[in-house]
Motif scaffolding. Structure first.
Motif, mmCIF file in Angstrom:
data_model
loop_
_atom_site.group_PDB
_atom_site.id
_atom_site.type_symbol
_atom_site.label_atom_id
_atom_site.label_comp_id
_atom_site.label_asym_id
_atom_site.label_seq_id
_atom_site.Cartn_x
_atom_site.Cartn_y
_atom_site.Cartn_z
ATOM 1 N N SER A 45 0.761 -1.316 -0.186
ATOM 2 C CA SER A 45 0.159 0.072 -0.065
ATOM 3 C C SER A 45 0.916 1.389 -0.017
ATOM 4 C CB SER A 45 -1.002 -0.062 1.133
ATOM 5 O OG SER A 45 -2.136 -0.850 1.182
ATOM 6 N N CYS A 46 2.039 1.316 -0.218
ATOM 7 C CA CYS A 46 2.879 2.479 -0.124
ATOM 8 C C CYS A 46 2.471 3.545 -1.085
ATOM 9 C CB CYS A 46 4.477 2.334 0.036
ATOM 10 S SG CYS A 46 5.197 1.795 -1.332
ATOM 11 N N SER A 47 2.307 2.906 -2.373
ATOM 12 C CA SER A 47 2.075 4.019 -3.322
ATOM 13 C C SER A 47 0.426 4.501 -3.313
ATOM 14 C CB SER A 47 2.175 3.335 -4.618
ATOM 15 O OG SER A 47 3.429 3.063 -4.948
ATOM 16 N N ILE A 48 -0.390 3.771 -2.909
ATOM 17 C CA ILE A 48 -1.785 3.946 -2.716
ATOM 18 C C ILE A 48 -1.834 4.959 -1.677
ATOM 19 C CG2 ILE A 48 -3.960 3.383 -1.593
ATOM 20 C CD1 ILE A 48 -3.877 2.986 -4.625
ATOM 21 N N PHE A 49 -1.127 4.906 -0.526
ATOM 22 C CA PHE A 49 -1.119 5.984 0.746
ATOM 23 C C PHE A 49 -0.522 7.177 0.189
ATOM 24 C CE2 PHE A 49 2.395 7.354 4.058
ATOM 25 C CZ PHE A 49 1.107 8.003 4.642
ATOM 26 N N LEU A 50 0.625 7.256 -0.367
ATOM 27 C CA LEU A 50 1.291 8.646 -0.756
ATOM 28 C C LEU A 50 0.516 8.791 -1.965
ATOM 29 C CD1 LEU A 50 3.844 7.826 0.627
ATOM 30 C CD2 LEU A 50 4.935 8.799 -1.278
ATOM 31 N N SER A 51 -0.024 8.530 -2.921
ATOM 32 C CA SER A 51 -0.778 9.098 -3.936
ATOM 33 C C SER A 51 -1.963 9.668 -3.553
ATOM 34 C CB SER A 51 -0.864 8.103 -5.150
ATOM 35 O OG SER A 51 -1.857 6.951 -4.976
ATOM 36 N N SER A 52 -2.784 9.058 -2.831
ATOM 37 C CA SER A 52 -4.067 9.493 -1.928
ATOM 38 C C SER A 52 -3.732 10.721 -1.419
ATOM 39 C CB SER A 52 -4.686 8.448 -1.128
ATOM 40 O OG SER A 52 -4.911 7.142 -1.568
ATOM 41 N N ILE A 53 -2.831 11.000 -0.564
ATOM 42 C CA ILE A 53 -2.605 12.240 0.012
ATOM 43 C C ILE A 53 -2.167 13.326 -0.991
ATOM 44 C CG2 ILE A 53 -1.151 13.629 1.603
ATOM 45 C CD1 ILE A 53 -1.232 10.896 3.591
ATOM 46 N N LEU A 54 -1.118 12.947 -1.994
ATOM 47 C CA LEU A 54 -1.002 13.922 -3.020
ATOM 48 C C LEU A 54 -1.840 14.310 -3.776
ATOM 49 C CD1 LEU A 54 2.614 12.282 -3.904
ATOM 50 C CD2 LEU A 54 2.182 14.196 -2.413
ATOM 51 N N LEU A 55 -2.714 13.369 -4.069
ATOM 52 C CA LEU A 55 -4.196 13.738 -4.816
ATOM 53 C C LEU A 55 -4.998 14.916 -4.324
ATOM 54 C CD1 LEU A 55 -5.320 13.363 -7.405
ATOM 55 C CD2 LEU A 55 -6.622 11.593 -6.332
ATOM 56 N N TRP A 56 -5.058 14.827 -2.789
ATOM 57 C CA TRP A 56 -6.129 15.294 -2.223
ATOM 58 C C TRP A 56 -5.462 16.939 -1.966
ATOM 59 C CZ3 TRP A 56 -6.651 14.551 3.843
ATOM 60 C CH2 TRP A 56 -7.505 15.366 4.396
ATOM 61 N N PHE A 57 -4.269 16.888 -2.088
ATOM 62 C CA PHE A 57 -3.481 18.470 -2.314
ATOM 63 C C PHE A 57 -3.235 18.873 -3.609
ATOM 64 C CE2 PHE A 57 -3.375 17.093 2.165
ATOM 65 C CZ PHE A 57 -3.618 18.169 2.801
ATOM 66 N N TYR A 58 -3.601 17.910 -4.666
ATOM 67 C CA TYR A 58 -3.528 18.526 -6.006
ATOM 68 C C TYR A 58 -2.288 18.447 -6.282
ATOM 69 C CZ TYR A 58 -8.500 19.802 -5.227
ATOM 70 O OH TYR A 58 -9.616 19.877 -5.009
ATOM 71 N N LEU A 59 -1.153 17.621 -5.828
ATOM 72 C CA LEU A 59 0.103 17.515 -6.194
ATOM 73 C C LEU A 59 0.514 16.415 -7.330
ATOM 74 C CD1 LEU A 59 1.356 18.228 -2.591
ATOM 75 C CD2 LEU A 59 1.483 19.997 -4.466
ATOM 76 N N ILE A 60 -0.577 15.527 -7.984
ATOM 77 C CA ILE A 60 -0.402 14.776 -8.725
ATOM 78 C C ILE A 60 -1.794 14.747 -9.493
ATOM 79 C CG2 ILE A 60 1.519 13.325 -7.810
ATOM 80 C CD1 ILE A 60 -0.603 11.236 -6.990
ATOM 81 N N GLU A 61 -1.917 13.636 -10.497
ATOM 82 C CA GLU A 61 -3.136 13.656 -11.151
ATOM 83 C C GLU A 61 -3.953 12.660 -10.731
ATOM 84 O OE1 GLU A 61 -1.917 13.614 -15.335
ATOM 85 O OE2 GLU A 61 -0.727 15.415 -15.238
ATOM 86 N N LYS A 62 -3.325 11.539 -10.288
ATOM 87 C CA LYS A 62 -4.459 10.114 -9.984
ATOM 88 C C LYS A 62 -3.639 9.518 -8.959
ATOM 89 C CE LYS A 62 -3.080 7.198 -13.999
ATOM 90 N NZ LYS A 62 -3.724 6.602 -14.967
ATOM 91 N N ARG A 63 -4.648 8.705 -8.284
ATOM 92 C CA ARG A 63 -4.226 7.551 -7.465
ATOM 93 C C ARG A 63 -3.294 6.423 -8.157
ATOM 94 N NH1 ARG A 63 -7.426 5.929 -2.553
ATOM 95 N NH2 ARG A 63 -7.811 4.081 -3.867
ATOM 96 N N HIS A 64 -2.466 6.011 -7.374
ATOM 97 C CA HIS A 64 -1.625 4.650 -8.142
ATOM 98 C C HIS A 64 -1.126 3.563 -6.988
ATOM 99 C CE1 HIS A 64 -0.213 7.178 -11.467
ATOM 100 N NE2 HIS A 64 -0.459 8.150 -10.845
ATOM 101 N N ALA A 65 -1.426 2.506 -7.576
ATOM 102 C CA ALA A 65 -1.126 1.211 -6.693
ATOM 103 C C ALA A 65 0.469 0.901 -6.968
ATOM 104 C CB ALA A 65 -1.814 0.101 -7.299
ATOM 105 N N THR A 66 1.220 1.305 -7.936
ATOM 106 C CA THR A 66 2.561 1.221 -8.107
ATOM 107 C C THR A 66 3.567 2.246 -8.024
ATOM 108 O OG1 THR A 66 2.659 1.287 -10.452
ATOM 109 C CG2 THR A 66 1.907 -0.906 -9.802
ATOM 110 N N THR A 67 4.786 1.690 -7.529
ATOM 111 C CA THR A 67 5.488 3.065 -7.236
ATOM 112 C C THR A 67 6.116 3.628 -8.570
ATOM 113 O OG1 THR A 67 6.376 1.834 -5.248
ATOM 114 C CG2 THR A 67 7.826 3.449 -6.102
ATOM 115 N N ALA A 68 6.273 2.857 -9.466
ATOM 116 C CA ALA A 68 6.410 3.207 -10.680
ATOM 117 C C ALA A 68 5.672 4.396 -11.377
ATOM 118 C CB ALA A 68 6.827 1.960 -11.942
ATOM 119 N N GLY A 69 4.257 4.034 -11.402
ATOM 120 C CA GLY A 69 3.177 4.731 -11.873
ATOM 121 C C GLY A 69 3.251 6.150 -11.101
ATOM 122 N N LEU A 70 3.348 5.988 -9.782
ATOM 123 C CA LEU A 70 3.443 7.101 -9.069
ATOM 124 C C LEU A 70 4.629 8.064 -9.181
ATOM 125 C CD1 LEU A 70 2.698 8.746 -6.433
ATOM 126 C CD2 LEU A 70 3.982 7.265 -4.923
#
Length: 155
Positions: A45-70
């Protein structure tokens, strides 16, 4: 009354308060025609955890289940590598063989030599030393890259 939300302070507080949360444990997907939790109840879950928070603050475009995608999304969204740790930066750790498999890992640096990342054995975000400690004078887990976003400067 004039109210100005302090984005950076809120961002750091959300990261710190995520410790122990089970919110990031599950992502359901159809795999070869069958419904499956691709995060294995928080183990991956590390990438989902990070991407969820980053998405919430508009710092990325979408949630990710993989580190490479993130990491690709982060770079497209303006994140860049820096040399020095700063509270709020993203840490990308080296690949490490654990529980019978190679895995890379991402987390947030929160200051005072501490990081928050999803722990695959506990299956929730935990607070820990930013290199998981030091053994024999060397970091337990080497940091491969440190990322920063310019929006974090203006908060």
């Amino acid at each position: 009354m004039k109210v100005k939300i302090l984005q950076f302070d809120t961002y750091l507080d959300v990261i710190k308060k995520s410790v122990g949360s089970t919110l990031f444990q599950t992502v359901w997907a159809e795999v070869d025609g069958e419904k499956k939790d691709i995060l294995n109840n928080g183990q991956y879950s590390c990438s989902i955890f990070l991407s969820s928070i980053l998405l919430w603050f508009y710092l990325i475009e979408k949630r990710h289940a993989t580190t490479a995608g993130l990491l690709k999304d982060m770079e497209r969204s303006g994140w860049y590598k820096i040399d020095e740790l700063r509270p709020g930066c993203i840490l990308y750790w080296e690949f490490m063989f654990k529980n019978g498999e190679d895995n890379d890992h991402v987390g947030f640096y929160i200051g005072d030599d501490k990081a928050v990342s999803n722990e695959r054995d506990v299956r929730t975000p935990i607070e820990h030393h930013y290199t998981y400690g030091v053994k024999g004078g060397k970091p337990v887990r080497k940091i491969e890259a440190i990322y920063w976003h310019p929006k974090l400067d203006n908060s």
